[in-house]
Scaffold this active site. Structure first.
Site, short mmCIF file in Angstrom:
data_model
loop_
_atom_site.label_atom_id
_atom_site.label_comp_id
_atom_site.label_asym_id
_atom_site.label_seq_id
_atom_site.Cartn_x
_atom_site.Cartn_y
_atom_site.Cartn_z
N LYS A 30 49.04 61.13 52.60
CA LYS A 30 47.58 60.93 52.70
C LYS A 30 47.19 59.52 52.25
O LYS A 30 48.00 58.82 51.61
CB LYS A 30 46.88 61.98 51.84
CG LYS A 30 47.25 61.90 50.36
CD LYS A 30 46.74 63.09 49.59
CE LYS A 30 47.22 63.04 48.14
NZ LYS A 30 46.80 64.21 47.37
N ARG A 128 38.06 72.64 42.63
CA ARG A 128 37.36 71.89 43.67
C ARG A 128 37.50 72.54 45.04
O ARG A 128 36.79 72.20 45.98
CB ARG A 128 37.86 70.44 43.71
CG ARG A 128 39.33 70.35 44.06
CD ARG A 128 39.92 68.96 43.94
NE ARG A 128 41.27 68.99 44.50
CZ ARG A 128 42.10 67.97 44.54
NH1 ARG A 128 41.73 66.80 44.04
NH2 ARG A 128 43.29 68.10 45.07
N TYR A 254 34.08 32.79 37.39
CA TYR A 254 32.71 33.30 37.25
C TYR A 254 32.44 33.69 35.81
O TYR A 254 33.29 34.28 35.14
CB TYR A 254 32.51 34.51 38.17
CG TYR A 254 32.47 34.14 39.63
CD1 TYR A 254 31.38 33.44 40.15
CD2 TYR A 254 33.51 34.49 40.48
CE1 TYR A 254 31.34 33.09 41.49
CE2 TYR A 254 33.47 34.15 41.83
CZ TYR A 254 32.38 33.44 42.33
OH TYR A 254 32.34 33.11 43.65
N MET A 302 37.17 37.23 44.37
CA MET A 302 37.48 38.02 45.57
C MET A 302 38.79 37.56 46.20
O MET A 302 39.60 38.38 46.64
CB MET A 302 36.34 37.89 46.58
CG MET A 302 36.53 38.80 47.79
SD MET A 302 35.28 38.55 49.06
CE MET A 302 33.83 39.20 48.28
C1 LIG Z 1 47.87 64.55 46.61
C2 LIG Z 1 48.35 65.97 46.52
C3 LIG Z 1 49.67 66.25 46.12
C4 LIG Z 1 50.62 65.19 45.61
O1 LIG Z 1 50.30 64.88 44.28
P1 LIG Z 1 51.09 63.74 43.48
O2 LIG Z 1 50.53 63.84 42.11
O3 LIG Z 1 50.77 62.46 44.14
O4 LIG Z 1 52.53 64.08 43.54
C5 LIG Z 1 50.09 67.57 46.18
N1 LIG Z 1 49.26 68.55 46.59
C6 LIG Z 1 47.98 68.31 46.95
C7 LIG Z 1 47.11 69.45 47.37
C8 LIG Z 1 47.48 67.03 46.92
O5 LIG Z 1 46.22 66.80 47.28
#
Ligand SMILES: *Cc1c(COP(=O)(O)O)cnc(C)c1O
Length: 372
Positions: A30, A128, A254, A302
């Site tokens: 992701k 969540r 800055y 930046m």
């Molecule tokens: C991002 C995620 C993981 C991986 O977690 P890490 O801490 O990066 O190993 C696993 N399961 C879900 C549902 C996630 O959103």
């Protein structure tokens, strides 16, 4: 940014070694492969032949299909109403957290006239997303009904909230998931039951169930204190673009937050917060030049940052400065940067912007061939 495909695979192999040969592997790719580039990540991981890939959104899932991924792709966050059709069309596996979402998925499956699989998320403390344990009488039959209507109920999972620091919490969340799975209607096909992220996989391999979902550890971020360190995967380097002596009282950046004590030499480096270098490292962080550790001075701009090279002779424009990675015997890890910036490695890695080119390498420095 230089990214090592072989190191990524070695980190996946370390997760495999921890959980043993049984569970399937679902590397998380992701957020553009934790900021490193999803095309490179998938190309790097395919030779390890994981069972599938994990993403957060339907768009990330369709991107994997466009890259040619044919393995299962599991979308782990809840998806907004209306995204089910696209997901079904792309053959993505959705995770489902409500009876409403189950109904929408069934409607999409019926509308498309094709099968789709789903995994049911159970909330065991993350809060969540996921079905709650209290309402299990309501949603368990709904999931079975969806299964009967052509949306294949393939898995059941939860997400850990404190695996990076707390063994007991992992055991507790795993037990609660098991309690739910034990209430499954008899005669249902066995589900893929899963809970472990990177930290869980290294800390509590006994809770691996059928599938593990490692993320950060693959990309070179520590999974938590007391756990094995990953092989570093990404290095962030930039070039010196200007060198100057700084007489006493010369102000920098800055807000003029830094002032030369006299006799200093400064190097301006072409990397700033517009590239994703955390701005909070100004007057706080470090870089490596010529194998030596030097302080970042003044506020980060930046487009550039400035390092004090008074102790490093011979630095010239064009020289390479390392912000994450090693140079000579010195090393700066992504976790060190995160700590100094008051955040976590995940945010540092996903914060690098498109302006910073991603160069994927395999083995001894050959470029990794991949799409995009
Ligand atoms: C991002 C995620 C993981 C991986 O977690 P890490 O801490 O990066 O190993 C696993 N399961 C879900 C549902 C996630 O959103």
């Amino acid at each position: 940014m230089e990214i090592r495909a072989d190191a990524l695979r070695e980190n996946l192999a370390a997760v495999r070694a921890s959980v043993g040969p049984g569970p399937r592997l679902l590397p998380m790719v992701k957020a553009d492969g934790y900021g490193l580039g999803v095309a490179g990540a998938v190309t790097a991981l395919e030779p390890a032949d994981p069972w599938g890939y994990g993403v957060a959104t339907v768009e990330e899932g369709t991107q994997l299909r466009e890259l040619g991924v044919t393995k299962p792709v599991l979308v782990l966050s809840p998806t907004p109403p209306g995204s089910e059709e696209i997901a079904v069309e792309a053959g993505l596996t959705l995770s489902v957290s409500s009876v409403e979402a189950l109904r929408r998925l069934v409607a999409a499956v019926e509308g498309a006239g094709r099968q789709a699989a789903f995994h049911l998320e159970v909330d065991t403390g993350m809060g969540r997303a996921g079905f709650t344990e209290a309402d299990v009488e309501a949603w368990l039959p709904a999931a079975s009904a969806a299964h009967a209507a052509g949306a294949r109920w393939e898995g059941c999972f939860t997400h850990l909230h404190s695996a990076d620091e707390d063994d007991a919490s992992v055991q507790g969340q795993w037990r609660r998931l098991q309690d739910i799975v034990a209430r499954m209607p008899p005669g249902h096909d066995p589900l893929l039951v899963h809970a472990l992220n990177s930290a869980g996989a290294l800390r509590c391999p006994g809770c691996a169930g059928d599938l593990v979902r490692p993320g950060i550890f693959l990309y070179g971020g520590s999974a938590g204190g007391g756990l094995p360190a990953p092989r570093p995967v990404a290095a962030v380097r930039a070039r010196v673009v200007h060198v100057r002596p700084a007489a006493e009282g010369t102000t920098l950046g800055y807000g003029a937050t830094y002032r030369s004590r006299g006799g200093e030499r400064w190097a301006t480096v072409a990397l700033g917060y517009g590239d994703g270098l955390p701005r909070s490292l100004g007057n706080r962080g470090f870089a490596l030049v010529g194998g030596r550790r030097v302080p970042i001075i003044g506020r980060i701009s930046m487009d550039v940052s400035v390092v004090d090279i008074s102790d490093v002779p011979g630095v010239e424009p064009g020289d390479v400065v390392t912000f994450i990675g090693s140079d000579g015997g010195e090393r700066i890890t992504v976790d060190e940067v995160a700590e100094l910036a008051g955040t976590i490695s995940y945010e540092v890695l996903t914060g690098f912007t498109p302006r910073l080119p991603r160069h994927w390498m395999d083995g001894h420095g050959q470029a990794l061939e991949h799409g995009r």
